[in-house]
Scaffold this active site. Structure first.
Site, mmCIF file in Angstrom:
data_model
loop_
_atom_site.group_PDB
_atom_site.id
_atom_site.type_symbol
_atom_site.label_atom_id
_atom_site.label_comp_id
_atom_site.label_asym_id
_atom_site.label_seq_id
_atom_site.Cartn_x
_atom_site.Cartn_y
_atom_site.Cartn_z
ATOM 1 C CB SER A 31 13.281 18.836 4.839
ATOM 2 O OG SER A 31 12.043 18.893 5.515
ATOM 3 C CB THR A 76 10.418 12.567 4.254
ATOM 4 O OG1 THR A 76 10.022 12.721 2.888
ATOM 5 C CG2 THR A 76 11.835 13.061 4.430
ATOM 6 C CG ASN A 105 1.427 3.000 -11.696
ATOM 7 O OD1 ASN A 105 1.949 4.128 -11.621
ATOM 8 N ND2 ASN A 105 2.086 1.902 -11.380
ATOM 9 N N GLY A 135 -0.564 7.209 -10.844
ATOM 10 C CA GLY A 135 0.507 6.689 -10.002
ATOM 11 C C GLY A 135 -0.045 5.687 -9.006
ATOM 12 C CB ALA A 136 -0.021 2.431 -8.409
ATOM 13 N N GLY A 137 2.274 4.476 -6.353
ATOM 14 C CA GLY A 137 3.361 4.346 -5.386
ATOM 15 C C GLY A 137 2.879 4.674 -3.979
ATOM 16 C CG ASP A 175 2.256 11.996 3.295
ATOM 17 O OD1 ASP A 175 2.610 13.111 3.743
ATOM 18 O OD2 ASP A 175 3.069 11.087 3.048
ATOM 19 C CB SER A 204 9.645 19.382 7.907
ATOM 20 O OG SER A 204 8.940 18.663 6.936
ATOM 21 C CE LYS A 231 6.768 9.965 3.243
ATOM 22 N NZ LYS A 231 5.721 10.578 2.413
#
Ligand code: NDP
EC number: 1.1.1.25
Length: 273
Positions: A14, A61, A150, A126-128, A102, A16, A65
């Protein structure tokens, strides 16, 4: 010193800690930011322990989440809409507030690239979880139309129905998509395996803006493909990563850090420039 960290699994790579350490230096905030990689079934315990031991806030993450969404005391409106939490803050009255930065990060990055969202036709692939988090912030920019495509079409239909009250959002199967679109956002994880979403190249034209939420040291498979088919403006998700972090930092500290220099340093760190 105030302690923050990111929970994920795996999380070792990561960026971050790098980003938040630079934000803290830039805004002269005294804090430390680390990593935590609990076993997948130990996240709830690890989160509680972190805050019991004086932690002030954290990022969350993959794959935690959605679980974080169920573990906080209170949710922001945007976290409720996203169905996921990527930022948690311990408030002064001891409440764990779950937020999702996000989508705001995506919109901020698109704007920093000069992409116009108002009155534009947007195609979201996409549809996540990432698509779900992006929908409300994108619709708040008043596009003329937002189409979701998607692989599993029913998931796109569900999302479109769920966000219909916020703006002109519809679901279309990949093979039925009709252009022109001004902006295509790839929120699929296809690029992770070097794969492409099944999009016809006929939708790509020179004036289209292409955004891939994925990022890496070189072009993602989707960005390479779009360039090959004539797209001149392509962007990857590195800016989104920095912008969502800036939004989280603002939630925690009440100070908004600048992102341009941090993005430059991150690119240098990744060997992109
Ligand atoms: P999810 O697993 O929740 O969703 C993945 C989506 O990708 C699904 O819609 C899935 O379709 C689709 N998909 C996967 N493989 C393919 C393929 N080969 N062809 C077509 N569609 C495919 O992932 P997330 O939504 O959480 O994340 C998606 C991406 O966004 C990841 O690459 C992630 O790294 C990135 N991301 C970047 C961020 C940033 O800050 N830059 C922040 C958050 C995410 P189906 O429903 O049919 O399975």
């Amino acid at each position: 010193m105030d302690r923050y960290l990111v929970f994920g699994h795996p999380v070792r790579h990561s960026k971050s800690p790098f980003i938040h350490t630079l934000f803290a230096r830039q805004t002269q905030q005294e804090l430390e930011y680390g990593l935590a990689e609990p076993a997948v079934d130990e996240f709830a315990h690890a989160l509680r322990t972190f805050f019991d031991q004086g932690g002030k806030g954290c990022n969350v993450t993959v794959p935690f989440k959605e679980q974080a969404f169920t573990l906080v005391d209170r949710l922001s409106t945007r976290a409720k809409r996203a169905g996921a939490v990527n930022t948690i803050k311990l408030t002064d009255d001891g409440v764990l507030l779950g937020d999702n930065t996000d989508g705001a990060g995506l919109v901020a990055d698109l704007k920093s690239h000069g992409v116009t969202l108002a009155d534009s036709r947007i195609l979201l692939l996409g549809a996540g979880g990432a698509a779900r988090g992006a929908l409300a912030p994108l619709l708040a920019e008043l596009p003329s139309e937002l189409v979701i495509a998607n692989r599993t079409h029913t998931k796109a239909q569900q999302l479109a129905a769920e966000f219909h009250d916020l703006g002109p959002v519809t679901a279309q199967a990949y093979e039925q998509l009709a252009g022109p679109f001004d902006l295509v956002i790839n929120s699929t994880s296809a690029s992770l395996q070097g794969e492409l979403p099944p999009l016809t190249p006929a939708l790509i034209h020179t004036d289209i803006a292409i955004y891939d939420m994925m990022y890496g040291a070189s072009d993602t498979a989707f960005i390479s493909w779009a360039k090959q088919h004539g797209a001149r403006q392509t962007m990857d998700g590195l800016g989104m990563l920095v912008e969502q972090a800036a939004e989280a930092f603002t939630v925690w500290r009440g100070i908004r850090p600048g992102t341009k220099q941090v993005l430059r340093e991150l690119k240098r760190n990744l060997g992109v420039i």
